[in-house]
Design an enzyme around this catalytic site. Structure first.
Site, mmCIF file in Angstrom:
data_model
loop_
_atom_site.group_PDB
_atom_site.id
_atom_site.type_symbol
_atom_site.label_atom_id
_atom_site.label_comp_id
_atom_site.label_asym_id
_atom_site.label_seq_id
_atom_site.Cartn_x
_atom_site.Cartn_y
_atom_site.Cartn_z
ATOM 1 N N LYS A 1 0.691 -0.787 -0.576
ATOM 2 C CA LYS A 1 -0.181 0.465 -0.281
ATOM 3 C C LYS A 1 0.850 1.057 -0.198
ATOM 4 O O LYS A 1 1.735 0.959 0.750
ATOM 5 C CB LYS A 1 -0.557 -0.318 1.063
ATOM 6 N N ARG B 1 -11.066 -11.151 2.388
ATOM 7 C CA ARG B 1 -11.597 -12.107 1.867
ATOM 8 C C ARG B 1 -11.082 -13.129 1.631
ATOM 9 O O ARG B 1 -12.102 -14.556 1.911
ATOM 10 C CB ARG B 1 -11.578 -11.606 -0.255
#
Ligand code: BES
Ligand code: ZN
Ligand code: ZN
Length: 484
Positions: free
Chosen positions: A264, A338
């Site tokens: 990130k 997820r």
């Protein structure tokens, strides 16, 4: 903060200040307040808190907050007004505050609940690492509900319950606000064990190579680059032996999200200690279920990992077999939530056979782009369960809004080299793609997914809430489970 209930009115409230809430154009029996209304200083509009000095009264100061027009009065405005009074009192460095129960058309138990929660949640800040002198506002030592001639015992019971819930919200906020060097996977396990021991609940923790033995390969892959090994924590709360229903609460618990090898950028990573808010909220819910003796069977499930970068990191192009046997192509290592949830969902379905599943996850930045910080996204496979979650959110002022899960979105996550991939149509419809992925792991079990990325953490203080972790949606869950 101590909470007392007394038959006080504004005129005889013995505190450092008494808080009063007024609707627009509402008259008031107290002379000083009536004069302030007459002078136009106090209007009942929702714009801040007006301070009336009242040295002739035992309370010395009256803090007036507006509730807006009587016809438009909703319970959340009570909570916001109580919060703004408490914040003003803290700014003024007052210690003992009385809140007068307003004379409005709403059950006194509901009013009390809103006021106590509004006050306690506004008294919170995460300042334990700063020197006392640098703490901006001091805390309120004692809050007294000035109940006039109303039923004190009834109000006391409601206030106690509201306090218990607000304390738990603050405990969740503390856990989320604390840095990831302190709150790492081992520490989450310690917190989970402490709650289980306190209430005598069964707990199971799967870690290290046991994860591979049990084919929890996705959870293992996401967590394996970190110094802190990943783990799956499962706690059972048998709240209702007469019921065959069991609700699984599954919380994403990434103690820090660097993004993995798809690292990130610094600005996006700055708050990524918040990525365990789902798990922290589930721990809060199980603790509260015990403290409030909620009559429902709950299984709490926390897939815990740190999404780190290192020579052991999982990578793009890897194909990993999930717990339910589906193969997953890794398209993006920052879509890790997820992956860990997928294994947690199929594992709890296989081992506990829940009748309902609710997962909470700071899953996508796209949900924040879509809703700002006011709403969380809801998706699922069961309209009835979604309606119940929606209603609980409205009641608790922790609102959800549904997004659709049409089959087209399920096409978007198909992979050329595996059954599915952990990304949809690029970054398009990111929140729906995340839920479409999770749907592959819940089968027919009624399931709701809450993407709490918008609401779990706020960078600026707003609406009586301190900056940082909010503890949302713990109160939604308590509302839902209390009325199950
Ligand atoms: N933890 C983040 C999502 C997030 C973003 C939570 C902002 C709270 C605030 C999640 O793991 C993530 O990185 N999601 C990616 C998904 C993308 C790669 C498909 C995102 O939202 O950018
Ligand atoms: Zn991520
Ligand atoms: Zn994440």
């Amino acid at each position: 903060m101590d909470i007392l209930i007394k038959p006080w009115t504004v005129d005889d409230a013995a505190a450092d200040a008494v808080g009063v809430m007024l609707c627009e154009k509402q008259e008031h029996a107290n002379k000083l307040i009536a004069q302030a209304i007459e002078a136009g200083d106090v209007t009942g509009k929702q714009n801040g808190v007006f301070v009336i000095t009242a040295y002739s009264l035992p309370c010395k100061r009256i803090l007036v907050a507006g509730l807006d027009e009587k016809e438009k009065l909703t319970p959340d405005k009570l909570q916001k007004a109580a919060a703004s009074i408490i914040q003003k009192a803290r700014e003024l460095r007052l210690r003992e505050i009385a809140l007068a129960l307003p004379d409005i058309d709403l059950a006194e138990s509901r009013i009390t609940d809103e006021l106590v929660q509004g006050a306690l949640l506004a008294d919170y800040d995460f300042a334990k690492h700063t020197d006392a002198e640098h703490k901006k506002h001091q805390h309120i030592a004692c809050l007294t509900i000035a109940a006039g001639g109303r039923d004190l015992d009834k109000i006391k019971n409601v206030a106690e319950r509201a306090k218990t819930i607000a304390q738990e919200v603050c405990a969740v906020r503390d856990l989320v606000n604390e840095g990831s060097d302190t709150i790492h996977p081992e520490r989450i396990e310690e917190e989970a064990r402490a709650i289980s021991e306190r209430h005598g609940l069964a707990i199971e923790v799967i870690t290290g190579n046991q994860l591979l033995d049990k084919k929890l390969n996705l959870l293992h892959a996401v967590g394996r680059a970190s110094r802190h090994s990943p783990r799956l924590i499962i706690i059972d709360y048998p709240g209702n032996p007469h019921s065959t229903e069991r609700i699984a609460l599954v919380g994403k618990t990434i103690t820090f999200d660097m993004g993995g090898v798809n690292v990130k950028p610094a600005e996006s990573m700055e708050t990524m200690r918040e990525d365990m808010a789902g798990g922290a909220t589930v721990l809060g819910a199980i603790d509260l279920a015990c403290r409030l003796r909620l009559p429902v069977n709950i299984t709490a499930v926390l897939p815990v990992a740190e999404n780190a970068i290192g020579p052991h990191s999982f990578r793009q192009g890897d194909v990993i077999t999930a717990h339910n046997g589906k193969t997953v192509e890794i398209k993006h290592t920052d879509a890790e939530g997820r992956l860990i949830l997928a294994d947690a969902l199929s594992y709890v379905i296989e081992t506990k056979h829940p009748t309902h599943i609710i997962d909470l996850a700071t899953l996508t930045g796209a949900a924040l782009v879509c809703f700002g910080t006011h709403l969380m996204a809801m998706l699922g496979n069961n309209a009835r369960l979604q309606q119940r979650v929606f209603d609980a959110g409205e009641h608790a002022h922790e609102r959800v809004w549904a997004l659709p899960l049409y089959d087209e979105y399920k096409e978007d996550i198909k992979s050329d080299i595996a059954d599915i991939k952990n990304l949809g149509d690029g970054r398009n419809a990111g929140t729906i793609a995340g839920a479409a992925f999770l749907a592959e792991f819940v089968g027919e079990t009624p399931w709701v997914h809450l993407d709490i990325a918008p609401v779990a953490f706020i960078e600026k203080a707003s609406n009586g809430r301190a900056a940082g972790a909010t503890g949302v949606p713990l109160r939604l869950l308590v509302e839902l489970l209390s009325n199950w």
